[in-house]
Motif scaffolding. Structure first.
Motif, PDB file in Angstrom:
ATOM      1  N   THR A 142       0.826  -1.205   0.000  1.00 37.52           N
ATOM      2  CA  THR A 142       0.000   0.000   0.000  1.00 37.52           C
ATOM      3  C   THR A 142       0.864   1.259   0.000  1.00 37.52           C
ATOM      4  OG1 THR A 142      -1.731  -1.183   1.208  1.00 37.52           O
ATOM      5  CG2 THR A 142      -1.830   1.226   1.231  1.00 37.52           C
ATOM      6  N   ALA A 143       1.959   1.235   0.767  1.00 42.05           N
ATOM      7  CA  ALA A 143       2.810   2.417   0.888  1.00 42.05           C
ATOM      8  C   ALA A 143       3.757   2.591  -0.296  1.00 42.05           C
ATOM      9  CB  ALA A 143       3.608   2.337   2.183  1.00 42.05           C
ATOM     10  N   LEU A 144       4.305   1.494  -0.797  1.00 40.35           N
ATOM     11  CA  LEU A 144       5.352   1.574  -1.816  1.00 40.35           C
ATOM     12  C   LEU A 144       4.826   1.401  -3.229  1.00 40.35           C
ATOM     13  CD1 LEU A 144       8.105  -0.589  -0.056  1.00 40.35           C
ATOM     14  CD2 LEU A 144       7.865   1.888  -0.016  1.00 40.35           C
ATOM     15  N   GLY A 145       3.791   0.602  -3.398  1.00 39.46           N
ATOM     16  CA  GLY A 145       3.332   0.251  -4.737  1.00 39.46           C
ATOM     17  C   GLY A 145       3.984  -1.026  -5.214  1.00 39.46           C
ATOM     18  N   ASP A 146       3.417  -1.610  -6.260  1.00 41.74           N
ATOM     19  CA  ASP A 146       3.905  -2.898  -6.754  1.00 41.74           C
ATOM     20  C   ASP A 146       5.322  -2.816  -7.298  1.00 41.74           C
ATOM     21  OD1 ASP A 146       1.551  -4.047  -6.029  1.00 41.74           O
ATOM     22  OD2 ASP A 146       0.677  -4.061  -8.046  1.00 41.74           O
ATOM     23  N   ASP A 147       5.633  -1.739  -8.022  1.00 47.38           N
ATOM     24  CA  ASP A 147       6.949  -1.654  -8.664  1.00 47.38           C
ATOM     25  C   ASP A 147       8.073  -1.586  -7.631  1.00 47.38           C
ATOM     26  OD1 ASP A 147       5.735  -1.760 -11.112  1.00 47.38           O
ATOM     27  OD2 ASP A 147       5.737   0.423 -11.415  1.00 47.38           O
ATOM     28  N   GLN A 148       7.938  -0.687  -6.646  1.00 46.99           N
ATOM     29  CA  GLN A 148       9.005  -0.541  -5.655  1.00 46.99           C
ATOM     30  C   GLN A 148       9.114  -1.777  -4.766  1.00 46.99           C
ATOM     31  OE1 GLN A 148       9.868   3.054  -3.529  1.00 46.99           O
ATOM     32  NE2 GLN A 148       8.455   4.249  -4.797  1.00 46.99           N
ATOM     33  N   LEU A 149       7.964  -2.339  -4.400  1.00 51.57           N
ATOM     34  CA  LEU A 149       8.019  -3.539  -3.563  1.00 51.57           C
ATOM     35  C   LEU A 149       8.611  -4.714  -4.335  1.00 51.57           C
ATOM     36  CD1 LEU A 149       7.387  -4.892  -0.887  1.00 51.57           C
ATOM     37  CD2 LEU A 149       5.085  -5.364  -1.727  1.00 51.57           C
ATOM     38  N   GLY A 150       8.220  -4.872  -5.601  1.00 51.18           N
ATOM     39  CA  GLY A 150       8.769  -5.954  -6.416  1.00 51.18           C
ATOM     40  C   GLY A 150      10.258  -5.803  -6.644  1.00 51.18           C
ATOM     41  N   ALA A 151      10.749  -4.542  -6.641  1.00 52.37           N
ATOM     42  CA  ALA A 151      12.187  -4.323  -6.861  1.00 52.37           C
ATOM     43  C   ALA A 151      13.033  -4.803  -5.697  1.00 52.37           C
ATOM     44  CB  ALA A 151      12.453  -2.839  -7.111  1.00 52.37           C
ATOM     45  N   THR A 152      12.408  -5.064  -4.540  1.00 54.09           N
ATOM     46  CA  THR A 152      13.183  -5.557  -3.394  1.00 54.09           C
ATOM     47  C   THR A 152      13.419  -7.062  -3.448  1.00 54.09           C
ATOM     48  OG1 THR A 152      11.201  -5.937  -2.037  1.00 54.09           O
ATOM     49  CG2 THR A 152      12.200  -3.748  -1.936  1.00 54.09           C
ATOM     50  N   LEU A 153      12.752  -7.775  -4.367  1.00 54.50           N
ATOM     51  CA  LEU A 153      12.876  -9.238  -4.409  1.00 54.50           C
ATOM     52  C   LEU A 153      14.326  -9.727  -4.492  1.00 54.50           C
ATOM     53  CD1 LEU A 153       9.832 -10.381  -6.604  1.00 54.50           C
ATOM     54  CD2 LEU A 153      10.355 -11.114  -4.278  1.00 54.50           C
ATOM     55  N   PRO A 154      15.174  -9.146  -5.357  1.00 54.28           N
ATOM     56  CA  PRO A 154      16.558  -9.652  -5.430  1.00 54.28           C
ATOM     57  C   PRO A 154      17.365  -9.416  -4.156  1.00 54.28           C
ATOM     58  CG  PRO A 154      15.987  -8.347  -7.380  1.00 54.28           C
ATOM     59  CD  PRO A 154      14.923  -8.111  -6.375  1.00 54.28           C
ATOM     60  N   TYR A 155      16.855  -8.555  -3.257  1.00 54.53           N
ATOM     61  CA  TYR A 155      17.589  -8.228  -2.028  1.00 54.53           C
ATOM     62  C   TYR A 155      17.068  -8.995  -0.816  1.00 54.53           C
ATOM     63  CZ  TYR A 155      19.402  -4.410  -4.831  1.00 54.53           C
ATOM     64  OH  TYR A 155      20.003  -3.682  -5.824  1.00 54.53           O
ATOM     65  N   LEU A 156      16.009  -9.757  -0.985  1.00 56.38           N
ATOM     66  CA  LEU A 156      15.480 -10.566   0.115  1.00 56.38           C
ATOM     67  C   LEU A 156      16.292 -11.855   0.198  1.00 56.38           C
ATOM     68  CD1 LEU A 156      11.643  -9.998  -0.375  1.00 56.38           C
ATOM     69  CD2 LEU A 156      13.095  -9.108   1.456  1.00 56.38           C
ATOM     70  N   GLN A 157      17.477 -11.748   0.755  1.00 54.70           N
ATOM     71  CA  GLN A 157      18.410 -12.862   0.887  1.00 54.70           C
ATOM     72  C   GLN A 157      19.167 -12.700   2.193  1.00 54.70           C
ATOM     73  OE1 GLN A 157      22.028 -12.394  -1.635  1.00 54.70           O
ATOM     74  NE2 GLN A 157      20.808 -10.886  -2.761  1.00 54.70           N
ATOM     75  N   THR A 158      19.721 -13.786   2.674  1.00 56.40           N
ATOM     76  CA  THR A 158      20.349 -13.793   3.995  1.00 56.40           C
ATOM     77  C   THR A 158      21.480 -12.783   4.151  1.00 56.40           C
ATOM     78  OG1 THR A 158      19.760 -16.129   4.273  1.00 56.40           O
ATOM     79  CG2 THR A 158      21.483 -15.260   5.699  1.00 56.40           C
ATOM     80  N   PRO A 159      22.417 -12.613   3.186  1.00 59.98           N
ATOM     81  CA  PRO A 159      23.490 -11.630   3.388  1.00 59.98           C
ATOM     82  C   PRO A 159      22.994 -10.200   3.553  1.00 59.98           C
ATOM     83  CG  PRO A 159      24.040 -13.132   1.604  1.00 59.98           C
ATOM     84  CD  PRO A 159      22.613 -13.393   1.953  1.00 59.98           C
ATOM     85  N   ALA A 160      21.777  -9.897   3.087  1.00 58.13           N
ATOM     86  CA  ALA A 160      21.251  -8.541   3.193  1.00 58.13           C
ATOM     87  C   ALA A 160      20.629  -8.255   4.538  1.00 58.13           C
ATOM     88  CB  ALA A 160      20.207  -8.301   2.090  1.00 58.13           C
ATOM     89  N   MET A 161      20.380  -9.281   5.331  1.00 63.84           N
ATOM     90  CA  MET A 161      19.648  -9.103   6.566  1.00 63.84           C
ATOM     91  C   MET A 161      20.551  -8.617   7.699  1.00 63.84           C
ATOM     92  SD  MET A 161      16.584  -9.672   5.762  1.00 63.84           S
ATOM     93  CE  MET A 161      16.928  -9.032   4.108  1.00 63.84           C
TER      94      MET A 161
END
Length: 724
Positions: A357-376
């Motif tokens: 709701t806050a970011l929109g589909d495009d910005q939220l979808g752009a985070t997919l490649p960063y949802l990984q353990t080294p990024a946490m």
């Protein structure tokens, strides 16, 4: 005099042991950790130095040795000094002084007692200082953190008088956190940057910039820089409209401590009831993050402790890792970390819905490649399996909600576990080769090889590389699937390299499983394939041994004495002892039993299933027999080249026996063991010791040393092309 020095030496050891016992009984976990880590690091440093100077192994208790040999450095001095130096910040002053005096006396006693030269004691103290310093730098020391009194004095000098100043139970690495009450009754949080704080944070940030891509946080080289940087980022975020704590002070009144004081707002998210966090609160938090990024600021360390809840909503804090010049990567990392934190706290569904709701589909979808353990955040990287499972669920939900197809993760690590393993194996390879090369009598070896038939030797070396083809074919027959020939063949060379870290068939099983997984083979089938490969190879070796000895083709004459003759009784005792130890371990160690027995059962079941397919069974056992015969042929060619021909079956038996024993002894690559055993097996077959050594060297170069050297480049090629 000598007896007095022996007494001093023993007293130092007893004093160090007493310190460790007292720290353990007092449950001083951090102090005990520092002492043990420093001692272990000093032992490793001493062993490394001794290896560099040609020593085999240090003597831990030289006073009890029959004939102690002076060594450099002296292990006792290094270990004791490192442990007492690491314990010093946790001990009272009189105890520290007693420890230092004993270390000094033991350093003087070691040369007099013949345990080492004076340079050995000096070198040991140097190793101890480096070891203890490294541990205290990594974990910090009590004397490096400011006291409550010194922080209160500094706050008073800054015109900020706090009452009830005390150490906050919630501490973070490298900084001492305190809480107090301002004159208006409001709570205040204080970060005190002491002597160790800057060093620890600098080491941590430098490490992350080295290991991870896109880590652009500022490296502060002083206490004041650390405090001022966090204050500046916080003030700029506040000016951008982000809800942050008010900065009250950021300065240093002395060279010992720097202060950052902020108005405390609310409680950490993990300390509040999730039901009290409303959707408008979450939307406001996401809007604050977008304002932060739009104003050219990234947070850099968004974890559950960086967000607080008060009566006005959610508050962003902890800007120590913030950056004023972030790239797109840093912004995406902030978004991915905050999304993961909220998913852990509130559940995946609510976290994804509010962020969408806050970011929109495009910005939220752009985070997919960063949802990984080294990024946490670092707290979550300590539990990689749990974090990976949570991230998998989060990625699936984000992809489903936004309609964005999952993409390959962004490469965040510059140095990963595989790179560390490769470097470790390479160091083992070089370290193992040096004593082997240094121990060879090159004059005698060259004399034997001078009269050799060089083209036969060249054929033996080439044949050692051709054997990769039947090894690749064996893997295909065992898995029942056609694979690309070039990568499958290259893999066999890479396995020779990895064998330095994982002796026996374990390295082959592990790397084959990783390779097959890339071709869609399930992990269970891939591991089973490795078991089938190893089990079928073992059966082929047994067949060769049974045929050779049952027919009387191979006869060992052990009656003659020879310098290179193996003590067969000792050898048999060692084999039986290792077999008993393995059986006892499987019987008593449940964890080992639960890991090994299922693999053996599945391999045996899969092998029985494979036997129902005659073509696969013939292909598998045929290639395994071919591999053993080719290795025997290489030894046959090596012996023929130096003028001492031996039957092919006899050569194959020698190779098989060497391979079986090498798989039992847990020495990387079987270096030293294989050479000694092969020479010892050739001599009873009528080969002179000199000729046997020359042929063995050629065989090992053709089948192991050259493939292992090639394997380093092969593993890099496989990784670069996505096969590993």
């Amino acid at each position: 005099m000598i007896s007095t020095l022996h007494l001093v030496n023993t007293a130092t050891l007893l004093f160090t042991t007493a310190v460790v016992v007292v720290l353990a009984l007092a449950r001083r976990g951090s102090a005990l950790r520092d002492v043990v880590a420093a001692g272990a690091l000093a032992v490793l440093g001493t062993v490394a130095c001794m290896a560099a100077y040609g020593e085999l192994w240090p003597i831990p208790l030289p006073e009890y040795a029959a004939d102690p040999v002076p060594q450099f450095p002296v292990l006792r001095v290094a270990a004791v000094a490192a442990m007492l130096l690491a314990a010093a910040p946790h001990l009272a002053r009189p105890i520290r002084r007693v420890g230092w005096v004993l270390v000094l006396l033991s350093g003087v006693a070691a040369p007099v007692l013949g345990f080492g030269e004076p340079s050995g004691s000096i070198g040991a103290v140097g190793i101890a200082m480096v070891s203890a310093g490294a541990v205290l730098l990594a974990f910090g020391s009590p004397r490096g953190y400011p006291s409550v009194a010194s922080v209160a004095e500094a706050l008073t000098d800054l015109g900020l008088r706090l009452t009830d100043l005390r150490v906050d139970p919630d501490q973070s690495w490298g900084v001492r956190r305190m809480v107090g009450t301002a004159s208006d009754g409001g709570p205040v949080e204080v970060k005190a940057f002491g002597r160790d704080a800057t060093d620890s944070q600098l080491a941590a940030r430098a490490w992350r910039r080295l290991v991870y891509r896109g880590e652009d946080s500022t490296l502060a080289f002083s206490r004041l820089q650390s405090a001022e940087h966090e204050a500046l980022v916080t003030l700029l975020a506040q000016r951008a409209g982000v809800t942050v704590p008010d900065v009250l002070a950021a300065a240093s009144t002395s060279g010992e401590v720097a202060i950052l004081a902020t108005r405390s707002r609310g409680a950490r998210l993990d300390a509040v009831d999730p039901d009290t966090i409303t959707d408008p609160d979450l939307l406001g938090l996401w809007q604050d993050l977008m304002r932060l990024h739009d104003s050219g600021i990234s947070h850099g360390a968004l974890d559950i402790g960086a967000v607080r809840k008060d009566e006005d909503g959610l508050v962003l804090g902890e800007f120590a890792s913030g950056s004023l010049h972030p790239g797109e990567r840093q912004k995406r990392l902030d978004t991915a970390r905050l999304l993961f934190v909220l998913a852990q706290l509130l559940g995946v569904d609510r976290a994804v819905t509010t962020s969408r709701t806050a970011l929109g589909d495009d910005q939220l979808g752009a985070t997919l490649p960063y949802l990984q353990t080294p990024a946490m955040p670092s707290r979550d990287r300590r539990h990689p399996h749990v974090t990976a499972r949570q991230l998998k669920e989060l990625r699936a939900r984000v992809a489903a909600e936004t309609g964005v197809a999952p993409t390959e993760p962004v490469k965040l690590r510059r140095v990963g576990p595989r790179d560390v393993l490769t470097l470790a194996v390479l160091m083992l390879f070089v370290g193992a080769m040096l004593p082997v090369l240094a121990g060879v009598d090159y004059a005698q070896l060259w004399a034997e090889l001078q009269g050799a038939i060089w083209w036969v030797l060249a054929c033996a070396v080439i044949l050692g590389q051709v054997v990769f083809l039947p090894q690749a074919a064996s893997m295909m027959f065992s898995v029942g699937r056609s694979l690309p020939l070039r990568p499958a063949t290259t893999l066999q060379s890479a396995i020779a390299f990895i064998s330095f870290a994982i002796p026996g068939v374990a390295g082959r099983v592990t790397m084959n499983a990783a390779f097959l997984h890339k071709f869609g083979v399930s992990p269970a089938v891939a591991v089973t394939q490795g078991g089938i490969d190893g089990l079928s190879g073992f059966i082929a070796q047994l067949v060769i041994l049974v045929v050779a000895f049952a027919t009387g083709t191979v006869v060992f004459d052990v009656s003659g004495a020879s310098a290179a003759e193996v003590d067969w009784q000792l050898l048999l005792a060692i084999v039986l002892l290792l077999a008993v130890v393995a059986l006892v371990a499987l019987w008593r160690v449940r964890r080992l039993r639960d890991r090994v027995l299922p693999v053996l059962r599945s391999a045996w079941t899969a092998l029985a299933e494979l036997m129902r397919s005659p073509s696969r069974a013939i292909g598998l056992f045929g290639t395994q027999l071919l591999i053993q015969l080719m290795w025997g042929l290489i030894l046959w060619a090596s012996l023929a080249a130096v003028g001492s021909p031996l039957g092919l079956l006899s050569c194959t038996v020698v190779v098989v026996a060497t391979s079986l024993f090498q798989g039992i002894v847990p020495i990387p690559g079987g270096i030293g063991v294989s050479e000694a055993l092969m020479v010892g097996l050739l001599v009873p077959l009528g080969v002179s010791a000199e000729v046997a050594m020359a042929a063995t060297v050629v065989w090992r170069v053709a089948t192991f040393y050259l493939p292992a050297t090639e394997g380093f480049f092969a593993s890099r090629w496989l990784e670069r092309h996505g096969y590993l």
